[in-house]
Scaffold this active site. Structure first.
Site, PDB file in Angstrom:
ATOM      1  N   ASP A  30      19.627  19.830  11.863  1.00  0.00           N
ATOM      2  CA  ASP A  30      20.438  21.270  10.946  1.00  0.00           C
ATOM      3  C   ASP A  30      19.420  22.527  11.885  1.00  0.00           C
ATOM      4  O   ASP A  30      18.412  22.308  12.268  1.00  0.00           O
ATOM      5  CB  ASP A  30      19.710  21.162   9.731  1.00  0.00           C
ATOM      6  CG  ASP A  30      20.461  23.265   8.478  1.00  0.00           C
ATOM      7  OD1 ASP A  30      21.566  23.078   8.505  1.00  0.00           O
ATOM      8  OD2 ASP A  30      19.415  23.781   8.256  1.00  0.00           O
TER       9      ASP A  30
ATOM     10  N   GLU B 189      22.911  20.589  15.705  1.00  0.00           N
ATOM     11  CA  GLU B 189      24.111  21.543  14.900  1.00  0.00           C
ATOM     12  C   GLU B 189      24.297  23.405  15.702  1.00  0.00           C
ATOM     13  O   GLU B 189      22.844  23.352  16.094  1.00  0.00           O
ATOM     14  CB  GLU B 189      23.693  21.778  13.839  1.00  0.00           C
ATOM     15  CG  GLU B 189      24.424  22.695  12.626  1.00  0.00           C
ATOM     16  CD  GLU B 189      24.492  23.553  11.598  1.00  0.00           C
ATOM     17  OE1 GLU B 189      25.311  23.918  11.189  1.00  0.00           O
ATOM     18  OE2 GLU B 189      22.747  23.305  11.574  1.00  0.00           O
TER      19      GLU B 189
END
Length: 695
Positions: A343, A380
């Site tokens: 993330d 990401e």
């Protein structure tokens, strides 16, 4: 808890609570603490505090003979409370061990969780109340598990079909699943049968490390459904354990492996659940705030917030980086997972308060690690910090989520002007972003949707977001979704709109499976699952987010299944090398060729024409790759957003023909052997295989 407890020096490694058969060694990092108390708890809540007797560098440690797995514990750290200098020690606060392998539950929101006195002089005055009544306990665990013949599937990236899923959301509404909403439910026979039948090779799970529901959500009666507020980087989320045993996670992995499915974890090492300077003191902040977090250099009372979540983990600190690396290795070596999706991965590559650096310590540490070098790594590629958007900027072997793919495919099928060049780029693996540093054409993780945004059904059903249930006035979530309701906002009984939406979904799924790169499907998209137009359902732990199995779109499910099978069958669609219209030494033909409908090559004025609404490509194996076989020479695909039109097929050698294999309009042409000119239906994808034996 045994009587007459005494503590010995123990060892500084490994960090955490380690059972060795005779007792438990406790080791915890704190660079700036002046004293460290180990707190042992009985089942009824009695607390025994013992000073850790040894300090080796910045690691405090001790060994207690006779303790066993199941022992409940925590820490209290003594040191200065001087927020302006970055220090927030408060021994009144019970702290979770950052290396805890299991937690008994979650913090219960109360002002006593705050390290400062709420309402008094902002955060400058320490709060004297004991937080233990409101805190979960860390639990000593022996993570040994009988893996039997478990072997990781090690599916090549070029053969991967990733399925992004939520542990609870996938199974909460599935009547056939025992223990719905848990790791055991995900590993049940009905789920394994479903995933293998669909053709999934890897399941990418939203955060499963122990996390917290923010106080503002708790006060609204909502919860942190997605899980992007980590409290424990080694502990499975307690809600997903049916029997409070970490072996349940291991059982899930073993069963998924037995079905040939890899397990990829969405991990959040860029920030923690403790928030900004007004957040709670639960673990890292109380153990060593100045070491664990990046602080504002002009006033260390405040946090760098490159994540948008209140704080940023200080990956520059060697012991913090060690914790992240230890956590990653633990999930691979002890829990047997097959990869990670990071993330806000740009945050992990930001060095010394500066911009993004692909040579940052985190990337170097991961890339040289012999354990992590064997698993899939997905970035990401963005955050809100300086130089935060870094699509294509990560070092190999990282794959990257490709939001440009998502947006360009949606724009083309919505009919946006000038969208043909963008579609062509995405069909060929986004070479502009990824064809460098020896990165393969599988680097782009292609997605139509993800947890963060509309579902595929909602992409074709809503022109605007409908997030009122989140309690933020409907202003949260992405404002531009490149979506289209096809005439009516939301659910409808209008047959024409239903048919148009079904075709749009088929077109988009076909595009995904025909693109170079690595495809990812959001769980439930293949079923027609809707979130009622909510494109930010992070706090909706309810029917909004849970997959609605009873309303399954059987036709689209079968179409998706067929497209996955088609992709797996044809290596031309999943090449490792990028295609650049280079001539192949085998036959002198280019590995990719773009055609106009009249059978002539695309011209620059065609690419520049904003009214152009159709595109066709002829694919072969990359120029550097030997021909795959004698029976499959090429694939020809037409992406037609416009009206029905005649299309001249490329010429084929004598003895070969084009076999029409896919038609998303359901015109009935599939199965025809054709040459010359064919009629491509309006608003459709048509795919042909060059088949036969040349004379």
């Amino acid at each position: 808890m045994p009587e007459n407890i005494s503590i010995a020096a123990g060892r500084a490694a490994p960090l955490g609570a380690t059972f060795d058969g005779d007792g438990v060694n406790f080791a915890v990092f704190s660079q700036h603490a002046e004293r460290m108390e180990l707190c042992l708890f009985s089942e009824t809540g009695e607390e025994l505090r013992i000073d850790l007797p040894e300090r080796n560098g910045d690691v405090w440690h001790g060994f207690i003979s006779g303790l066993t797995p199941g022992t409940l514990y925590g820490y209290r750290a003594h040191g200065p409370y001087r927020p302006s200098e970055g220090h927030r020690f408060n021994p009144a606060k019970l702290l979770v061990d950052p290396y805890a392998k299991r937690l008994t539950g979650h913090p219960k929101w109360h002002d006593a969780l705050m390290g400062y006195t709420v309402g008094a002089d902002h955060d400058r005055t320490p709060d004297p109340r004991d937080s233990a009544p409101y805190m979960p306990r860390s639990v000593v665990e022996d993570p040994a598990f009988s893996w039997g013949r478990d072997l990781p599937p090690q599916t090549p990236v070029s053969q991967s079909i990733i399925y992004e899923s939520h542990v609870k959301g996938l199974t909460a509404n599935c009547d056939d699943v025992r223990y719905p909403g848990t790791f055991l439910g995900l590993a049940s026979d009905p789920m394994l049968d479903y995933l293998t039948d669909l053709g999934i090779t890897a399941i990418e799970l939203l955060p499963v490390q122990a996390f917290l529901t923010d106080s503002f959500l708790h006060d609204k009666g909502l919860s942190n459904y997605w899980g992007y507020q980590t409290l424990g980087f080694f502990a499975p989320e307690p809600k997903y354990l049916a029997h409070a045993q970490i072996s349940e996670f291991q059982q899930m992995v073993a069963r998924l492996h037995s079905a040939g499915i890899e397990v990829i974890l969405d991990v959040v090492y860029n920030h923690t659940c403790e928030g900004n300077e007004l957040g709670p003191t639960l673990s890292f902040r109380g153990l060593d705030n100045a070491a664990y977090y990046r602080l504002q250099p002009e006033d260390r009372r405040y946090y760098v917030n490159d994540t948008g979540c209140g704080n940023t983990v200080n990956v520059d600190h060697p012991m913090v980086l060690r914790m992240i690396m230890d956590s990653l290795r633990y999930w691979v070596e002890v829990m047997h997972v097959d990869g990670f999706r990071f993330d806000l991965c740009s945050t992990l590559g930001r060095v010394n308060e500066g911009g993004f650096d692909p040579g940052a310590a985190f990337f170097d540490a991961v890339r040289q690690d012999p354990v992590l070098g064997q698993v899939k790594l997905i970035a990401e590629p963005w955050d809100i910090g300086p130089g935060g958007y870094q699509l294509g900027g990560f070092p190999p072997p990282f794959l990257e989520w490709n939001d440009k793919y998502r947006d360009r495919v949606r724009m083309f099928w919505r009919g946006d002007k000038g969208s043909v060049p963008g579609l062509a780029d995405r069909l060929t693996g986004s070479a502009l972003q990824f064809d460098h540093s020896g990165r393969p054409a599988t680097t782009s993780v292609n997605l139509l949707t993800a947890h963060d945004g509309f579902t595929l059904q909602d992409v074709v059903s809503y022109a605007e977001r409908h997030n009122d249930a989140n309690g933020e006035g409907g202003h949260d979530g992405h404002g531009e979704n490149f979506s289209d309701n096809l005439g009516i906002e939301g659910a409808t009984q209008d047959e024409d709109v239903i048919v148009a939406r079904a075709r749009r979904k088929r077109n988009m799924m076909a595009t995904l499976m025909l693109s170079q790169g690595t495809p990812m499907i959001l769980a439930g998209d293949e079923l027609g699952n809707s979130q009622g137009g909510n494109n930010n359902a992070y706090c909706q732990d309810n029917q909004t987010s849970w997959i609605d199995w009873d309303s399954m779109d059987a036709e689209f499910h079968e179409f998706t299944r067929a497209m996955i099978r088609f992709r797996k069958t044809h290596p031309i669609l999943r090449q490792k090398l990028f295609l650049h219209s280079q001539e192949r030494s085998l036959d002198g033909r280019e590995d990719i060729f773009w055609w106009r409908s009249d059978g002539t090559p695309m011209r620059q004025e065609d690419w520049d024409d904003p009214t152009f609404d159709a595109l066709s490509m002829e694919l072969r194996m990359a120029a550097e790759t030997p021909a795959y076989g004698e029976t499959e020479e090429a694939i020809f695909a037409v992406f037609n957003k416009g009206e029905a039109r005649d299309w001249t097929l490329p010429e084929v050698p004598k003895g070969l023909s084009w076999d029409w294999r896919i038609d998303t309009s359901d015109s009935g042409a599939v199965g025809d052997l054709v040459t010359g000119v064919v009629t491509i239906p309006a608003d459709s994808v048509a795919v042909f295989l060059q088949w036969g034996e040349a004379a």
